[in-house]
Structure formats: structure tokens, C-alpha cells
Design a protein around this motif. Sequence first.
Motif, PDB file in Angstrom:
ATOM      1  N   GLN A  27       5.417  -2.849  -9.579  1.00  0.00           N
ATOM      2  CA  GLN A  27       5.153  -1.477  -9.162  1.00  0.00           C
ATOM      3  C   GLN A  27       5.824  -1.295  -7.817  1.00  0.00           C
ATOM      4  O   GLN A  27       5.825  -2.199  -6.989  1.00  0.00           O
ATOM      5  CB  GLN A  27       3.653  -1.260  -9.055  1.00  0.00           C
ATOM      6  N   THR A  28       6.402  -0.141  -7.576  1.00  0.00           N
ATOM      7  CA  THR A  28       7.034   0.142  -6.303  1.00  0.00           C
ATOM      8  C   THR A  28       6.074   0.979  -5.464  1.00  0.00           C
ATOM      9  O   THR A  28       5.652   2.048  -5.894  1.00  0.00           O
ATOM     10  CB  THR A  28       8.357   0.896  -6.500  1.00  0.00           C
ATOM     11  N   LEU A  29       5.734   0.473  -4.304  1.00  0.00           N
ATOM     12  CA  LEU A  29       4.828   1.165  -3.397  1.00  0.00           C
ATOM     13  C   LEU A  29       5.492   1.274  -2.034  1.00  0.00           C
ATOM     14  O   LEU A  29       6.340   0.456  -1.681  1.00  0.00           O
ATOM     15  CB  LEU A  29       3.516   0.390  -3.260  1.00  0.00           C
ATOM     16  N   ALA A  30       5.073   2.258  -1.264  1.00  0.00           N
ATOM     17  CA  ALA A  30       5.588   2.405   0.097  1.00  0.00           C
ATOM     18  C   ALA A  30       5.197   1.188   0.922  1.00  0.00           C
ATOM     19  O   ALA A  30       4.107   0.627   0.726  1.00  0.00           O
ATOM     20  CB  ALA A  30       5.019   3.674   0.721  1.00  0.00           C
ATOM     21  N   PRO A  31       6.056   0.764   1.834  1.00  0.00           N
ATOM     22  CA  PRO A  31       5.698  -0.367   2.702  1.00  0.00           C
ATOM     23  C   PRO A  31       4.442  -0.045   3.511  1.00  0.00           C
ATOM     24  O   PRO A  31       4.192   1.106   3.864  1.00  0.00           O
ATOM     25  CB  PRO A  31       6.904  -0.509   3.631  1.00  0.00           C
ATOM     26  N   LEU A  32       3.673  -1.063   3.790  1.00  0.00           N
ATOM     27  CA  LEU A  32       2.493  -0.899   4.640  1.00  0.00           C
ATOM     28  C   LEU A  32       2.954  -0.690   6.077  1.00  0.00           C
ATOM     29  O   LEU A  32       3.957  -1.258   6.513  1.00  0.00           O
ATOM     30  CB  LEU A  32       1.594  -2.128   4.536  1.00  0.00           C
TER      31      LEU A  32
END
Length: 85
Positions: free
Chosen positions: A16-21
Motif C-alpha cells: 500500500q502506498t501511504l504518505a511519509p510520516l
Amino acid sequence: MDRHQGWFYGFVTATQTLAPLTAADRCDRCGAQAYVRVVLPSGELLFCAHHAREHADKFSSLATHVQDETDRLHAEHGAGAGVVG
């Protein structure tokens, strides 16, 4: 383990592609900067490295994805960062 992959790499296989923390993302347990995002069917949890390791057994079977950015923690703060004795 590749040194550019976090400690949790391999526990969950979904991609899954998520925004960086970011520094604004805080651990749901203690409020420290979050370096691990756990995506669950009903939402997500953010953890600092310490609490992610502490609770890994509980969430690993439920998580649909784990975004582990603890490699940034080590790069930014040294090899002992996030370790509680």
C-alpha cells in the motif's frame, strides 16, 4: 535484513502506498514522534518505535499494512534511538 528496511519488514505482506510520516504524526500510546503506521481494517494506529515493538504481537495478525520508517529514526538519532532498556 536490509539496513534500509525497518525492523517490522516482512511481518505483513500487503502493499500500500501511504504518505511519509512527519514530525506532526504522534504515537497513539505516548505522544512521541511516530515512525510506524499500522493500517487496520477499521482505521490506523501510529506508534513510536518502542511502542510498535511492544505491541507488534497484538497487531501483526490484524494489520492490513505496516508502514515502518524506523530506519529514519536510526539515521536521524543513532543506532540506540527508540530502544528502551
